[in-house]
Enzyme design. Sequence first.
Site, PDB file in Angstrom:
ATOM      1  N   LYS A 145      34.156  40.017  40.463  1.00 25.17           N
ATOM      2  CA  LYS A 145      34.617  40.528  41.767  1.00 25.17           C
ATOM      3  C   LYS A 145      35.440  39.463  42.470  1.00 25.17           C
ATOM      4  O   LYS A 145      36.504  39.735  43.002  1.00 25.17           O
ATOM      5  CB  LYS A 145      33.444  40.911  42.684  1.00 25.17           C
ATOM      6  CG  LYS A 145      32.712  42.181  42.434  1.00 25.17           C
ATOM      7  CD  LYS A 145      33.474  43.452  42.592  1.00 25.17           C
ATOM      8  CE  LYS A 145      34.255  43.805  41.380  1.00 25.17           C
ATOM      9  NZ  LYS A 145      33.716  44.537  40.323  1.00 25.17           N
TER      10      LYS A 145
ATOM     11  N   TRP B 260      52.297  49.771  35.757  1.00 24.46           N
ATOM     12  CA  TRP B 260      51.584  48.516  35.573  1.00 24.46           C
ATOM     13  C   TRP B 260      52.249  47.886  34.363  1.00 24.46           C
ATOM     14  O   TRP B 260      52.209  48.434  33.264  1.00 24.46           O
ATOM     15  CB  TRP B 260      50.097  48.774  35.315  1.00 24.46           C
ATOM     16  CG  TRP B 260      49.323  47.500  35.195  1.00 24.46           C
ATOM     17  CD1 TRP B 260      48.808  46.756  36.218  1.00 24.46           C
ATOM     18  CD2 TRP B 260      48.955  46.819  33.984  1.00 24.46           C
ATOM     19  NE1 TRP B 260      48.162  45.653  35.728  1.00 24.46           N
ATOM     20  CE2 TRP B 260      48.240  45.657  34.358  1.00 24.46           C
ATOM     21  CE3 TRP B 260      49.171  47.053  32.634  1.00 24.46           C
ATOM     22  CZ2 TRP B 260      47.737  44.763  33.429  1.00 24.46           C
ATOM     23  CZ3 TRP B 260      48.675  46.155  31.712  1.00 24.46           C
ATOM     24  CH2 TRP B 260      47.958  45.024  32.113  1.00 24.46           C
TER      25      TRP B 260
ATOM     26  N   ARG C  79      46.493  53.220  40.002  1.00 24.94           N
ATOM     27  CA  ARG C  79      46.449  52.900  38.567  1.00 24.94           C
ATOM     28  C   ARG C  79      47.491  51.878  38.166  1.00 24.94           C
ATOM     29  O   ARG C  79      47.480  51.363  37.048  1.00 24.94           O
ATOM     30  CB  ARG C  79      46.662  54.164  37.753  1.00 24.94           C
ATOM     31  CG  ARG C  79      45.455  55.034  37.854  1.00 24.94           C
ATOM     32  CD  ARG C  79      45.731  56.387  37.279  1.00 24.94           C
ATOM     33  NE  ARG C  79      44.510  57.126  37.307  1.00 24.94           N
ATOM     34  CZ  ARG C  79      43.850  57.519  36.231  1.00 24.94           C
ATOM     35  NH1 ARG C  79      44.302  57.266  35.049  1.00 24.94           N
ATOM     36  NH2 ARG C  79      42.723  58.176  36.347  1.00 24.94           N
TER      37      ARG C  79
ATOM     38  N   CYS D 245      49.576  52.686  34.675  1.00 19.72           N
ATOM     39  CA  CYS D 245      50.703  53.583  34.877  1.00 19.72           C
ATOM     40  C   CYS D 245      50.237  55.020  35.155  1.00 19.72           C
ATOM     41  O   CYS D 245      49.217  55.456  34.649  1.00 19.72           O
ATOM     42  CB  CYS D 245      51.627  53.633  33.667  1.00 19.72           C
ATOM     43  SG  CYS D 245      52.238  52.043  33.163  1.00 19.72           S
TER      44      CYS D 245
ATOM     45  N   ASN E 174      53.491  56.396  29.567  1.00 18.81           N
ATOM     46  CA  ASN E 174      52.244  55.692  29.846  1.00 18.81           C
ATOM     47  C   ASN E 174      51.678  55.276  28.491  1.00 18.81           C
ATOM     48  O   ASN E 174      51.496  56.120  27.623  1.00 18.81           O
ATOM     49  CB  ASN E 174      51.278  56.668  30.558  1.00 18.81           C
ATOM     50  CG  ASN E 174      49.936  56.045  30.838  1.00 18.81           C
ATOM     51  OD1 ASN E 174      49.780  54.828  30.787  1.00 18.81           O
ATOM     52  ND2 ASN E 174      48.957  56.882  31.140  1.00 18.81           N
ATOM     53  N   GLY E 175      51.461  53.980  28.297  1.00 22.56           N
ATOM     54  CA  GLY E 175      50.937  53.512  27.015  1.00 22.56           C
ATOM     55  C   GLY E 175      51.785  52.376  26.468  1.00 22.56           C
ATOM     56  O   GLY E 175      52.512  51.721  27.220  1.00 22.56           O
TER      57      GLY E 175
ATOM     58  N   HIS F  99      23.811  23.006  29.023  1.00 27.34           N
ATOM     59  CA  HIS F  99      24.388  22.866  27.679  1.00 27.34           C
ATOM     60  C   HIS F  99      25.906  22.686  27.732  1.00 27.34           C
ATOM     61  O   HIS F  99      26.603  23.002  26.789  1.00 27.34           O
ATOM     62  CB  HIS F  99      24.010  24.078  26.820  1.00 27.34           C
ATOM     63  CG  HIS F  99      22.523  24.183  26.617  1.00 27.34           C
ATOM     64  ND1 HIS F  99      21.831  23.356  25.765  1.00 27.34           N
ATOM     65  CD2 HIS F  99      21.603  24.964  27.217  1.00 27.34           C
ATOM     66  CE1 HIS F  99      20.543  23.642  25.828  1.00 27.34           C
ATOM     67  NE2 HIS F  99      20.380  24.625  26.701  1.00 27.34           N
TER      68      HIS F  99
ATOM     69  N   LYS G 101      43.810  50.179  38.287  1.00 35.46           N
ATOM     70  CA  LYS G 101      42.459  50.739  38.309  1.00 35.46           C
ATOM     71  C   LYS G 101      41.991  51.170  36.928  1.00 35.46           C
ATOM     72  O   LYS G 101      40.829  50.979  36.581  1.00 35.46           O
ATOM     73  CB  LYS G 101      42.442  51.929  39.273  1.00 35.46           C
ATOM     74  CG  LYS G 101      41.098  52.597  39.428  1.00 35.46           C
ATOM     75  CD  LYS G 101      40.146  51.726  40.196  1.00 35.46           C
ATOM     76  CE  LYS G 101      38.746  52.301  40.282  1.00 35.46           C
ATOM     77  NZ  LYS G 101      37.771  51.252  40.599  1.00 35.46           N
TER      78      LYS G 101
ATOM     79  N   GLU H 191      38.919  38.786  40.739  1.00 35.66           N
ATOM     80  CA  GLU H 191      39.975  39.808  40.775  1.00 35.66           C
ATOM     81  C   GLU H 191      40.573  40.009  42.153  1.00 35.66           C
ATOM     82  O   GLU H 191      41.733  40.369  42.256  1.00 35.66           O
ATOM     83  CB  GLU H 191      39.548  41.134  40.137  1.00 35.66           C
ATOM     84  CG  GLU H 191      38.385  41.828  40.737  1.00 35.66           C
ATOM     85  CD  GLU H 191      37.995  43.088  39.969  1.00 35.66           C
ATOM     86  OE1 GLU H 191      38.816  43.695  39.286  1.00 35.66           O
ATOM     87  OE2 GLU H 191      36.817  43.476  40.079  1.00 35.66           O
TER      88      GLU H 191
ATOM     89  N   GLU I 145      29.139  39.870  37.119  1.00 33.67           N
ATOM     90  CA  GLU I 145      29.805  40.849  37.976  1.00 33.67           C
ATOM     91  C   GLU I 145      30.272  40.193  39.281  1.00 33.67           C
ATOM     92  O   GLU I 145      31.386  40.448  39.756  1.00 33.67           O
ATOM     93  CB  GLU I 145      28.844  42.025  38.238  1.00 33.67           C
ATOM     94  CG  GLU I 145      29.349  43.107  39.161  1.00 33.67           C
ATOM     95  CD  GLU I 145      30.663  43.748  38.734  1.00 33.67           C
ATOM     96  OE1 GLU I 145      31.125  43.514  37.612  1.00 33.67           O
ATOM     97  OE2 GLU I 145      31.244  44.465  39.569  1.00 33.67           O
TER      98      GLU I 145
HETATM   99  O1  M6R Z   1      37.124  52.722  34.054  1.00 32.82           O
HETATM  100  P1  M6R Z   1      36.314  51.697  33.308  1.00 32.82           P
HETATM  101  O2  M6R Z   1      34.966  51.538  33.865  1.00 32.82           O
HETATM  102  O3  M6R Z   1      36.306  51.930  31.834  1.00 32.82           O
HETATM  103  O4  M6R Z   1      37.090  50.338  33.557  1.00 32.82           O
HETATM  104  C1  M6R Z   1      36.703  49.151  32.939  1.00 32.82           C
HETATM  105  C2  M6R Z   1      37.293  47.954  33.620  1.00 32.82           C
HETATM  106  O5  M6R Z   1      38.689  47.996  33.543  1.00 32.82           O
HETATM  107  C3  M6R Z   1      36.894  47.866  35.096  1.00 32.82           C
HETATM  108  O6  M6R Z   1      35.521  47.852  35.248  1.00 32.82           O
HETATM  109  C4  M6R Z   1      37.488  46.576  35.735  1.00 32.82           C
HETATM  110  O7  M6R Z   1      36.894  45.458  35.174  1.00 32.82           O
HETATM  111  C5  M6R Z   1      37.312  46.617  37.253  1.00 32.82           C
HETATM  112  N1  M6R Z   1      38.540  46.300  37.906  1.00 32.82           N
HETATM  113  C6  M6R Z   1      36.324  45.667  37.752  1.00 32.82           C
HETATM  114  O8  M6R Z   1      36.222  45.670  39.134  1.00 32.82           O
END
Ligand code: M6R
Length: 602
Positions: A482, A76, A27, A2, A100-101, A501, A597, A485, A478
């Site tokens: 990627k 969001w 965001r 948000c 926001n929150g 395992h 974000k 998401e 990672e």
């Molecule tokens: O702003 P931050 O690095 O603290 O954010 C952490 C995660 O929310 C962020 O890395 C998220 O996993 C990304 N969308 C990954 O691409």
Amino acid sequence: MCGIVGYIGKQKTVNILLDGLKELEYRGYDSAGVALLNQNKISVYKALGKLNNLEEKINTSNDNESYDLGIGHTRWATHGKPTELNAHPHLGEYSYVVHNGIIENYKELKDELISHGHKFVSQTDTEVIVHLFEYYQNSLNSCQEAFEKTVERLEGAYSILLISKACPENIFFFKHGSPLIVAHGMNEGEVLFASSDAPLIGLCKDVVYLEDECGGVASKEGIVFFDESQVQWGSLPSSKQFAQKEGYRFFMEKEIYEQSNVVSDTMLGRLQDQSITFDEFDASLIQGINEIKICACGTSYHAGITASYLFERLAKVKCSVEIASEFRYKEPLLTKDTLFIVISQSGETADTLEALKMAKKNGLKSIVVCNVDNSSMTRVADHSVLTRAGIEKGVASTKAFSTQVVVLWMMALYFAQQKKVLSQEAMHTELHALREVPSSLLVLDKVHEKTRRLSKRYLHGHGFFFIGRDVFFPLALEGALKLKEISYLHAEGYPAGEMKHGPIALADPELFTIALMPQHLLYDKIKSNVEELSARDSTICAISPLSFDLADDFIQTNVKDHYMLEFFEMLVVLQLLSMEISVRLGNDVDMPRNLAKSVTVE
Ligand code: M6R
């Protein structure tokens, strides 16, 4: 999560709010809304989905009223589905709020207010704020007292802006846990609010990054804080750093291509001929430190795991890594000989921020590795090491990760240097490798083209396993994140040696294995692991400088002389592959569904 904005002044309120929301949209983009107020009229516009839907609605409304003030929100969804009814601003009988929150005790408050005759229309937690305000306002007949009583009752994390027909000249504001900035505009009588500094740059004389429990009331006469002692005025950069796509199809693509350049900025002034220096701290930092604990979320957590291998291998210091949301509630044993490092692109992730506060409360020395100066974490940590990646707009983190890993690698070397635990020759090899990182992050046409072509083979199937060993395990995590998401395909990152395992039971031709096979780190071991999967008919896509007979698909990386350079080359391949798969599936690469974000709720 948000974004919230607010404005009091003579410029066209709705334009200022929409411009501000544009800066914050990445965001959260489930819905957006604004509420506009003058002495005669209050108007609200809300629209589902991206901000341009809201803009269109406002443009076609032919609303020519001039408003004295307004508040806006891009959402969001936390409580209640993304619907127009659940979009902010939320209203009572005569007041509006953006938030926001999360209000954790909203159920109790809602029941209480319903018993007093209040009617709720949304499924959100936010709506209780405006009803609570009106409940107090109806009996006290003082907006300020009603607002102060309201925030006293709220539990959770929140920053809020509230306007009301009962006091049409004011915006009430309060911060507890989620970020909020208040500013004097350039023109007489102008006040602005935003949940991060981007919407304010270029529009303000001076700003206050509010501390928790700080609130007040603003009007064109100025800003009155409930408690002046917490207030510190500062300034913002005068010109805005705009992020543009610069000819790339997506911000994510541009940010992948930018990595080679931005890591040079990351190293600037820190990577010397024979050594590493950091202006942000000195050798006294590691005095009395026997252990490092890293805490982060998502991609930043993966950078943390990568760093844990480097801290132990290079600096010979014990290093553990925790997911911030787990760490906070596990009653961790914290000792003062532990250096606490948080990693965050945004510096606002709620769980990481709270973990940092916990560590500080326990007397630990702390560092944040962060991309956003003046963010909440940089203001809490003892030392901030900026990654200098520039604005990252794509929700899927790319250059934030590469710059974090580079900073952490340099920190490991700095500690090694201070502790004198690396031979001169080994240090020389590491420094030499660091200098080569920018070239390892270059996107080669042939590699991009290969991922584009391969992407069509990987659009279905029952899942992906990304596998690697050592630092290539967090890289596998990672790569899988990627893909998940932005493609919405199921993917897991796994330590290659662990497949037998359990997970190997899933192997069949519809299981895609993306195998990270560096030449310089445990090549024979990972090769055996991949052979085991191939023998069970999994479809194998090998990423390696060395050709591998059993691979169904093969992406060849350049021969490098250090495993970390292979790491960065493979990182680019994984980023491109997930982006190209997402493109083929027709997804929104920069704003994938259900995500935002920056995650400012726990
Ligand atoms: O702003 P931050 O690095 O603290 O954010 C952490 C995660 O929310 C962020 O890395 C998220 O996993 C990304 N969308 C990954 O691409």
